[in-house]
Design an enzyme around this catalytic site. Structure first.
Site, PDB file in Angstrom:
ATOM      1  N   ASP A 265       0.848  -1.204   0.000  1.00 30.56           N
ATOM      2  CA  ASP A 265       0.000   0.000   0.000  1.00 30.56           C
ATOM      3  C   ASP A 265       0.878   1.247   0.000  1.00 30.56           C
ATOM      4  O   ASP A 265       0.574   2.241  -0.668  1.00 30.56           O
ATOM      5  CB  ASP A 265      -0.899   0.045   1.242  1.00 30.56           C
TER       6      ASP A 265
HETATM    7  C1  26A Z   1     -12.232  -6.554   1.038  1.00 29.53           C
HETATM    8  N1  26A Z   1     -11.011  -6.747   1.772  1.00 29.53           N
HETATM    9  C2  26A Z   1     -10.656  -8.105   2.068  1.00 29.53           C
HETATM   10  C3  26A Z   1     -10.202  -5.681   2.128  1.00 29.53           C
HETATM   11  C4  26A Z   1      -8.996  -5.810   2.869  1.00 29.53           C
HETATM   12  C5  26A Z   1      -8.251  -4.648   3.112  1.00 29.53           C
HETATM   13  N2  26A Z   1      -8.616  -3.437   2.680  1.00 29.53           N
HETATM   14  C6  26A Z   1      -9.767  -3.376   1.994  1.00 29.53           C
HETATM   15  N3  26A Z   1     -10.548  -4.442   1.717  1.00 29.53           N
HETATM   16  N4  26A Z   1      -8.344  -6.836   3.445  1.00 29.53           N
HETATM   17  C7  26A Z   1      -7.232  -6.350   4.013  1.00 29.53           C
HETATM   18  N5  26A Z   1      -7.181  -5.019   3.822  1.00 29.53           N
HETATM   19  C8  26A Z   1      -6.165  -4.079   4.287  1.00 29.53           C
HETATM   20  O1  26A Z   1      -4.943  -4.352   3.690  1.00 29.53           O
HETATM   21  C9  26A Z   1      -3.991  -3.614   4.442  1.00 29.53           C
HETATM   22  C10 26A Z   1      -2.605  -4.148   4.222  1.00 29.53           C
HETATM   23  O2  26A Z   1      -2.268  -4.111   2.893  1.00 29.53           O
HETATM   24  C11 26A Z   1      -5.910  -4.130   5.769  1.00 29.53           C
HETATM   25  O3  26A Z   1      -6.808  -3.302   6.448  1.00 29.53           O
HETATM   26  C12 26A Z   1      -4.458  -3.656   5.874  1.00 29.53           C
HETATM   27  O4  26A Z   1      -4.349  -2.371   6.440  1.00 29.53           O
END
Ligand code: 26A
Length: 370
Positions: A325
């Site tokens: 990210d």
């Molecule tokens: C729909 N999903 C599964 C998600 C996520 C996500 N952010 C948005 N949608 N699953 C994990 N994360 C985020 O990825 C970040 C690390 O790359 C987590 O909240 C974490 O901060």
């Protein structure tokens, strides 16, 4: 009453001042919030875990999934037994904070859905500290989304309960005060995770970008997006000016699309050369590979480039959750500033290096200068 650019004011107000302040506001408005991001705001419940914990909930060491019935209890378990920390998360929200880290004040705005609870309050505090403007769709009846993050070594397993983030809708995007931010933006960044939530909102942004010849960046986000959300992913593909993923996502894309290739460079090339709506920009596909070099393919170009990551003393790594990210945030900041592709990659790698030294998807404060 004299109408000036849709605003009205009484002649009793000192007119010179009014006209001046109005045009100043307009100037600021065209320069502010050049980057608009959309996805799922989540609160991360992050802890250092172990094999037993992964096994108990049937989690892979390195994965990102949506929570099912069997994951019920993970959040409480993490909080009560693993000393979990509450950290602002949501992949594209981390990216948005990251881009704002590198850009002048008031450069980035982020959209997504939250509840009206203590978790949303934590997110508000974090984005305020980062100087990130958010336009949340607030659902008073549903909890803010949570993501359980289990760290084992350099792996992270993420299990998400989307909650209010799952209720983001087109109606919010089309609210005049939100839509004016969409029209004003010069670059769009959409986290692929949002494909599970509101593809129509993604398509609105994609079309807005193409029609104005503005860059549209999409992150592949996770292997499961490529596998199980193929249809909305493919519908958005012609609009990608930049597509960013890691090696696992690239492999999942290739497999789910029957490409019959496993070489990351070849997959990057295939992504770069998919049909494209806005032919004024060549598509760029960027694949990160942890500590291995970042792969970059440009539409129509034979050569696929490699960019080594910025070296770091392993002892300084806190956890790598959010590294991708952060990379995307630094890279998007480069795109907003019109930097070269090479420089933008460099900015991404610089920010990723800072982020992995923090706990979770965070950036050091006070700010470090690029
Ligand atoms: C729909 N999903 C599964 C998600 C996520 C996500 N952010 C948005 N949608 N699953 C994990 N994360 C985020 O990825 C970040 C690390 O790359 C987590 O909240 C974490 O901060």
């Amino acid at each position: 009453i004299i109408p000036v650019n849709n605003f009205s004011f009484h002649t009793t107000t000192p007119s010179r001042f009014s006209i001046r302040s109005n045009s100043l506001n307009k100037m600021a408005a065209s320069k502010d919030y050049r980057l608009l991001c959309l996805e799922n705001p989540l609160l991360d419940i992050q802890a250092f875990g172990d094999e037993a914990l992964l096994e108990k909930y049937g989690l892979k060491a390195n994965d990102a999934i949506l929570a099912e019935e069997k994951h019920h209890g993970l959040f409480e378990d993490l909080l009560q037994n693993y000393d979990a920390k509450l950290i602002a998360g949501g992949a594209a929200q981390n990216t948005a904070r990251g881009a704002q880290y590198l850009l002048p004040s008031n450069s980035v705005v982020y959209l997504g859905g939250v509840g009206d609870d203590k978790y949303a309050a934590i997110l508000h505090d974090a984005v305020k500290q980062a100087g990130l403007r958010v336009e949340y769709r607030v659902d008073p009846k549903i909890n803010t989304g949570r993501c359980g993050v289990v760290i084992t070594g350099h792996n992270r397993s993420m299990c998400t309960e989307l909650g209010a983030a799952n209720h983001y809708d087109l109606e919010h995007l089309k609210k005049p005060e939100v839509w004016s931010l969409v029209e004003n933006a010069e670059v769009y960044y959409v986290g692929g995770y949002h494909l599970t939530v509101c593809p129509p909102a993604i398509m609105e942004l994609a079309k807005q970008a193409a029609s104005g010849n503005k860059p549209f960046i999409l992150s592949l986000s996770a292997p499961f997006i490529c596998q199980f959300f193929k249809e909305p992913l493919d519908a958005s593909a012609p609009y990608w000016d930049y597509v960013i993923g890691n090696e696992g996502e690239a492999a999942a894309y290739a497999e789910s699309h029957g490409l019959n290739i496993t070489d990351v460079k070849e997959i990057a090339k295939a992504l770069a050369n998919l049909p494209k709506e806005n032919t004024q920009r060549k598509r760029v596909a960027i694949i990160t590979q942890g500590t291995e070099p970042t792969i970059v393919a440009v539409q129509g170009e034979d050569e696929v480039k490699e960019f080594p990551v910025h070296s770091i003393d392993p002892a300084k790594i806190n956890d790598t959750n959010g590294a991708g990210d952060a990379f995307a945030g630094g890279f998007a900041a480069g795109v907003v500033e019109g930097k070269s592709l090479e420089e933008s990659i460099h900015m991404g790698q610089w920010l990723a290096k800072l982020s992995i030294q923090e706990l979770g998807p965070s950036y050091p404060f006070p700010k470090q200068a690029y």
